[in-house]
Design a protein around this motif. Structure first.
Motif, PDB file in Angstrom:
ATOM      1  N   ARG A 162       0.830  -1.210   0.000  1.00 42.29           N
ATOM      2  CA  ARG A 162       0.000   0.000   0.000  1.00 42.29           C
ATOM      3  C   ARG A 162       0.863   1.258   0.000  1.00 42.29           C
ATOM      4  NH1 ARG A 162      -2.410   0.623   4.398  1.00 42.29           N
ATOM      5  NH2 ARG A 162      -2.081  -1.313   5.560  1.00 42.29           N
ATOM      6  N   THR A 163       2.007   1.192   0.660  1.00 44.37           N
ATOM      7  CA  THR A 163       2.925   2.336   0.645  1.00 44.37           C
ATOM      8  C   THR A 163       3.393   2.624  -0.781  1.00 44.37           C
ATOM      9  OG1 THR A 163       3.688   1.967   2.919  1.00 44.37           O
ATOM     10  CG2 THR A 163       5.177   3.150   1.446  1.00 44.37           C
ATOM     11  N   GLN A 189       1.895   1.705  -3.565  1.00 40.97           N
ATOM     12  CA  GLN A 189       0.739   2.142  -4.355  1.00 40.97           C
ATOM     13  C   GLN A 189       0.439   3.618  -4.115  1.00 40.97           C
ATOM     14  OE1 GLN A 189      -2.105  -0.680  -2.897  1.00 40.97           O
ATOM     15  NE2 GLN A 189      -1.512  -2.284  -4.337  1.00 40.97           N
ATOM     16  N   SER A 190       0.459   4.031  -2.844  1.00 40.04           N
ATOM     17  CA  SER A 190       0.138   5.411  -2.499  1.00 40.04           C
ATOM     18  C   SER A 190       1.166   6.383  -3.072  1.00 40.04           C
ATOM     19  CB  SER A 190       0.061   5.566  -0.981  1.00 40.04           C
ATOM     20  OG  SER A 190      -0.185   6.899  -0.616  1.00 40.04           O
ATOM     21  N   ASP A 248       0.725   9.368  -5.996  1.00 41.35           N
ATOM     22  CA  ASP A 248       0.909  10.777  -5.650  1.00 41.35           C
ATOM     23  C   ASP A 248       2.346  11.244  -5.870  1.00 41.35           C
ATOM     24  OD1 ASP A 248      -1.751  10.945  -4.847  1.00 41.35           O
ATOM     25  OD2 ASP A 248      -1.281  10.299  -2.811  1.00 41.35           O
TER      26      ASP A 248
END
Length: 412
Positions: free
Chosen positions: A269-270, A272-273, A277
């Motif tokens: 998730r890190t 992906q985030s 961004d």
């Protein structure tokens, strides 16, 4: 092969032989039944692909083997040569395991067999880097082929039978389709890699979560003298443990309150985030990496390279201990206070690794929320007292809809 290429390969082999660094084991919390319900929907089938078919798939980029992975080549030339010899001799080849990419039928990421596939690609001259088109070495049976390249075999009429044997040997290929989520692939990946060589889940993450940040963190780790010093290497880590340490550091530094107790999912998730961004986050991530480098310098100065994040008498690098050390040392004020009082830090560390509570938090269920909180909180609170500083430390919080989580809004 050029002398300079041979020296580079010899140095890589020396690094692998001399560097006996091992990460302490870490297991994520068990998945809930609701999260594994769709596992039975995954389709797995196996077939025997000829080596010629495998090479064709690689050349057509249907099996992902990008140059970034090729820069982290783990096998020495002699190992590659013996593998090619086995193929020519018609020996059985260990299976490869592929997962079909979501939304890209007929294109695959590799769960098991990257080094074998890369050796085939390099031997036939279809790869990149200094090992492309390598000469055969380390042969035990077909010593008459020693020093030969694929190009030489191809041009020699007397070697036609050897080339036919090479191309026609088969490799059992397992293909996974309709996999439900990345947790499923992580489970398969880790079950496959239960031998003496522990592979990093970061190898799989690089393929599953592509993007600008993923490329950036790979490039950063490859170029980082700090991370290589930390791991006792002079070359990029073939298991991508260098990348994983950086992603792990950024995840705790930036997203700790979202942690659910599953490290692999947290790091996914890190990535992906930050991929999503990256335009907004690139500058701040670069600043975080600068703080990481400064913290590594300070920690090595205090503990010594051979003792950093290790228990007394152990050569095993403990990621859980490093979590706590880097989390606080990455802050400039705390870092200065630590370097101004190195003996106090060493005494505090000795007392911490002798404390049953801290020891349990860095050795047992290290991915779970309670022990993740405990080691950060324990070291942070003790550090505050030893250094006479006032800063925030993570705390447990019972959220009505989410259960227990780690609350943290920054050190200051």
């Amino acid at each position: 092969m050029a002398d300079s290429d041979s020296k580079l390969e010899d140095r890589a082999e020396e690094d692998d032989a001399a560097n006996d660094l091992e990460f302490a084991n870490e297991d994520d919390a068990a998945l809930a039944p609701s999260e594994t319900a769709a596992y039975s929907d995954a389709v797995l089938y196996s077939s025997d692909w000829t080596v010629e078919t495998v090479i064709s798939q690689l050349k057509n980029n249907n099996i992902e083997m990008n140059p970034r992975f090729q820069r982290r080549d783990a096998w020495p030339p002699r190992g590659k040569g013996r593998f090619i010899e086995s193929v020519i001799l018609g020996f059985p080849i260990p299976q490869i395991v592929l997962a079909e990419k979501k939304g890209a039928r007929g294109q695959f990421i590799v769960l098991d067999g990257k080094q074998r596939l890369l050796s085939l690609l390099q031997f036939t001259g279809n790869a990149e880097g200094p090992k492309n088109g390598f000469r055969l070495s380390g042969l035990e049976v077909r010593t008459d082929l020693s020093g030969k390249t694929f190009n030489q075999l191809e041009k020699d009429p007397d070697r036609r039978s050897d080339l036919n044997a090479f191309f026609n040997n088969t490799i059992r290929t397992v293909v996974i389709r309709n996999w439900p989520d990345t947790n499923f692939l992580h489970v398969v990946f880790l079950r496959l890699n239960t031998g003496s060589v522990k592979l990093s889940p970061q190898e799989l993450r690089q393929a599953m979560v592509p993007g600008d940040f993923t490329d950036f963190i790979d490039d950063t780790a490859i170029a980082s003298g700090h991370i290589q010093k930390l791991l006792g290497r002079t070359t990029p880590d073939p298991r991508m443990r260098d990348v994983e340490l950086l992603v792990r550091y950024l995840a705790f530094r930036r997203f700790l309150p979202t942690y659910t107790g599953r490290m692999k999912e947290f790091l996914d998730r890190t990535c992906q985030s930050l991929n999503a961004d990256w335009g907004k986050e690139e500058a701040s991530v670069n600043e975080d990496i600068a703080q990481f480098d400064a913290a590594v310098d300070a920690l090595i100065a205090i503990f010594g390279q051979a003792n950093l994040a290790r228990k007394p008498g152990s050569r095993s690098f403990n990621r859980a201990i490093f979590d706590a050390l880097i989390f606080f040392a990455a802050d400039g004020a705390i870092r200065k206070a630590m370097t101004d009082s190195p003996q106090a830090v060493l005494e505090l560390y000795a007392a911490s690794v002798a404390d049953p509570g801290f020891t349990e938090a860095v050795e047992s269920d290290t991915a779970g929320i309670p022990h993740t909180h405990d080691r950060l909180s324990f070291w942070g609170n003790k550090l505050k007292g030893a250094l006479g500083l006032n800063f925030n430390v993570p705390a447990l919080e019972d959220r009505e809809d989410e259960g227990v989580r780690i609350a943290f809004a920054g050190l200051n």
